[in-house]
Design a protein around this motif. Structure first.
Motif, PDB file in Angstrom:
ATOM      1  N   TYR A 192       0.883  -1.236  -0.143  1.00 57.04           N
ATOM      2  CA  TYR A 192       0.132  -0.011   0.006  1.00 57.04           C
ATOM      3  C   TYR A 192       0.772   1.212  -0.008  1.00 57.04           C
ATOM      4  O   TYR A 192       0.684   1.990  -0.850  1.00 57.04           O
ATOM      5  N   ILE A 193       1.875   1.188   0.762  1.00 57.95           N
ATOM      6  CA  ILE A 193       2.888   2.344   0.918  1.00 57.95           C
ATOM      7  C   ILE A 193       3.398   2.685  -0.588  1.00 57.95           C
ATOM      8  O   ILE A 193       3.268   3.709  -1.290  1.00 57.95           O
ATOM      9  N   ASN A 194       3.987   1.596  -1.314  1.00 58.79           N
ATOM     10  CA  ASN A 194       4.617   1.823  -2.428  1.00 58.79           C
ATOM     11  C   ASN A 194       3.536   2.151  -3.581  1.00 58.79           C
ATOM     12  O   ASN A 194       3.775   3.090  -4.373  1.00 58.79           O
ATOM     13  N   GLN A 195       2.251   1.641  -3.570  1.00 56.26           N
ATOM     14  CA  GLN A 195       1.383   1.845  -4.562  1.00 56.26           C
ATOM     15  C   GLN A 195       0.835   3.014  -4.460  1.00 56.26           C
ATOM     16  O   GLN A 195       0.753   3.846  -5.473  1.00 56.26           O
ATOM     17  N   THR A 196       0.645   3.654  -3.245  1.00 52.54           N
ATOM     18  CA  THR A 196      -0.067   4.735  -2.864  1.00 52.54           C
ATOM     19  C   THR A 196       0.953   6.119  -3.289  1.00 52.54           C
ATOM     20  O   THR A 196       0.440   6.987  -3.952  1.00 52.54           O
ATOM     21  N   THR A 197       2.112   5.840  -2.946  1.00 51.24           N
ATOM     22  CA  THR A 197       3.021   7.168  -3.014  1.00 51.24           C
ATOM     23  C   THR A 197       3.534   7.035  -4.414  1.00 51.24           C
ATOM     24  O   THR A 197       4.032   8.122  -4.867  1.00 51.24           O
ATOM     25  N   SER A 198       3.765   5.918  -5.067  1.00 48.67           N
ATOM     26  CA  SER A 198       4.583   6.078  -6.439  1.00 48.67           C
ATOM     27  C   SER A 198       4.073   5.379  -7.570  1.00 48.67           C
ATOM     28  O   SER A 198       4.268   5.340  -8.716  1.00 48.67           O
ATOM     29  N   GLY A 199       2.737   4.793  -7.248  1.00 51.69           N
ATOM     30  CA  GLY A 199       2.116   4.132  -8.553  1.00 51.69           C
ATOM     31  C   GLY A 199       2.422   2.759  -8.662  1.00 51.69           C
ATOM     32  O   GLY A 199       3.197   2.218  -8.022  1.00 51.69           O
ATOM     33  N   GLY A 200       1.748   2.153  -9.998  1.00 55.38           N
ATOM     34  CA  GLY A 200       2.027   1.043 -10.190  1.00 55.38           C
ATOM     35  C   GLY A 200       0.860   0.439 -10.965  1.00 55.38           C
ATOM     36  O   GLY A 200       0.221   1.099 -11.525  1.00 55.38           O
ATOM     37  N   PHE A 201       0.670  -0.665 -11.147  1.00 55.05           N
ATOM     38  CA  PHE A 201      -0.514  -1.517 -11.828  1.00 55.05           C
ATOM     39  C   PHE A 201      -1.678  -0.749 -11.243  1.00 55.05           C
ATOM     40  O   PHE A 201      -1.784  -0.950  -9.925  1.00 55.05           O
ATOM     41  N   HIS A 202      -2.616  -0.532 -12.068  1.00 58.80           N
ATOM     42  CA  HIS A 202      -4.012  -0.193 -11.636  1.00 58.80           C
ATOM     43  C   HIS A 202      -4.966  -0.879 -12.557  1.00 58.80           C
ATOM     44  O   HIS A 202      -5.054  -1.096 -13.707  1.00 58.80           O
ATOM     45  N   ALA A 203      -5.855  -1.987 -11.854  1.00 58.85           N
ATOM     46  CA  ALA A 203      -6.858  -2.601 -12.352  1.00 58.85           C
ATOM     47  C   ALA A 203      -8.066  -1.819 -12.934  1.00 58.85           C
ATOM     48  O   ALA A 203      -8.170  -0.419 -12.408  1.00 58.85           O
ATOM     49  N   GLY A 204      -8.726  -2.263 -13.928  1.00 65.17           N
ATOM     50  CA  GLY A 204      -9.838  -1.368 -14.571  1.00 65.17           C
ATOM     51  C   GLY A 204     -11.266  -1.297 -13.685  1.00 65.17           C
ATOM     52  O   GLY A 204     -11.871  -0.354 -14.189  1.00 65.17           O
ATOM     53  N   SER A 205     -11.324  -1.902 -12.657  1.00 68.15           N
ATOM     54  CA  SER A 205     -12.398  -2.003 -11.529  1.00 68.15           C
ATOM     55  C   SER A 205     -12.250  -2.050 -10.461  1.00 68.15           C
ATOM     56  O   SER A 205     -10.860  -2.902 -10.124  1.00 68.15           O
ATOM     57  N   TYR A 206     -12.863  -1.919  -9.310  1.00 70.60           N
ATOM     58  CA  TYR A 206     -12.825  -2.460  -7.821  1.00 70.60           C
ATOM     59  C   TYR A 206     -12.339  -3.769  -7.844  1.00 70.60           C
ATOM     60  O   TYR A 206     -11.649  -4.480  -7.201  1.00 70.60           O
TER      61      TYR A 206
END
Length: 191
Positions: free
Chosen positions: A65-79
């Motif tokens: 969560y820290i890495n994804q939130t602060t720096s991005g990464g893969f984003h799925a198309g839906s929840y």
């Protein structure tokens, strides 16, 4: 379902706080994100508890969560797609922690590789986030500081060895690196 819960929660909030009409959609979206994150985090933590690894689960969830939130990464198309990806990531990590012994030198190499990926790809902007490009230097600096802190923690875990924590930390870093590599492969803007 999350949309309905968010609308209900928002209508409850709207009765108690004055919210301008032009910001209404932003608040609803933020409420959806909060509910999704809360539910998915609880389910991920529950999975870790079922495997008897609550601390390891917290380490993996926290790092990701820290890495994804602060720096991005893969984003799925839906929840739902995001939730499924996270469950697959978490269950894979828990199966590894439970059934797969990995020599400590491999854990160390995977940590080093993951930290290098996180350091060399400090910011992965999803196309919906390109409006943040003007602040890229700030986000890159913040990402590299976080990666440096993670490196210090990794070194500390090797100075004061605890195999289970080292392994969980390694898997959290690896999942974060996989997310960045996936985003890069999808063509997100890397800085």
């Amino acid at each position: 379902m999350i949309k309905r819960i968010a609308l209900w929660a928002f209508s409850f909030l709207e009765k108690r706080v004055v919210i301008s009409e032009d910001r209404r959609d932003v608040y609803i979206y933020g409420t959806e994100l909060f509910i999704h994150t809360l539910i998915s985090t609880c389910v991920l933590f529950l999975c870790a508890c079922v495997f008897g690894k609550p601390l390891d689960g917290l380490i993996i969830i926290g790092l990701y969560y820290i890495n994804q939130t602060t720096s991005g990464g893969f984003h799925a198309g839906s929840y739902m797609q995001c939730f499924i990806v996270m469950i697959v990531f978490m269950l894979s990590a828990l199966v590894c922690l439970t059934f797969l012994f990995v020599p400590i030198w491999v854990v160390g190499l995977v940590m080093i590789f993951s930290l290098l990926v996180l350091f060399l790809c400090p910011l992965m902007l999803h196309p919906n986030k390109y409006y943040l490009k003007s602040k890229a230097s700030y986000f890159i600096r913040r990402s590299r500081i976080i990666t440096f802190i993670e490196m210090v923690v990794a070194v500390t875990l090797f100075v004061f060895p605890n195999y289970q924590m080292q392994y969980a930390f390694c898997l959290g870093l690896m999942l974060s690196a996989i997310s960045r590599i996936s985003a890069f492969a999808k063509g997100y803007v890397s800085h």
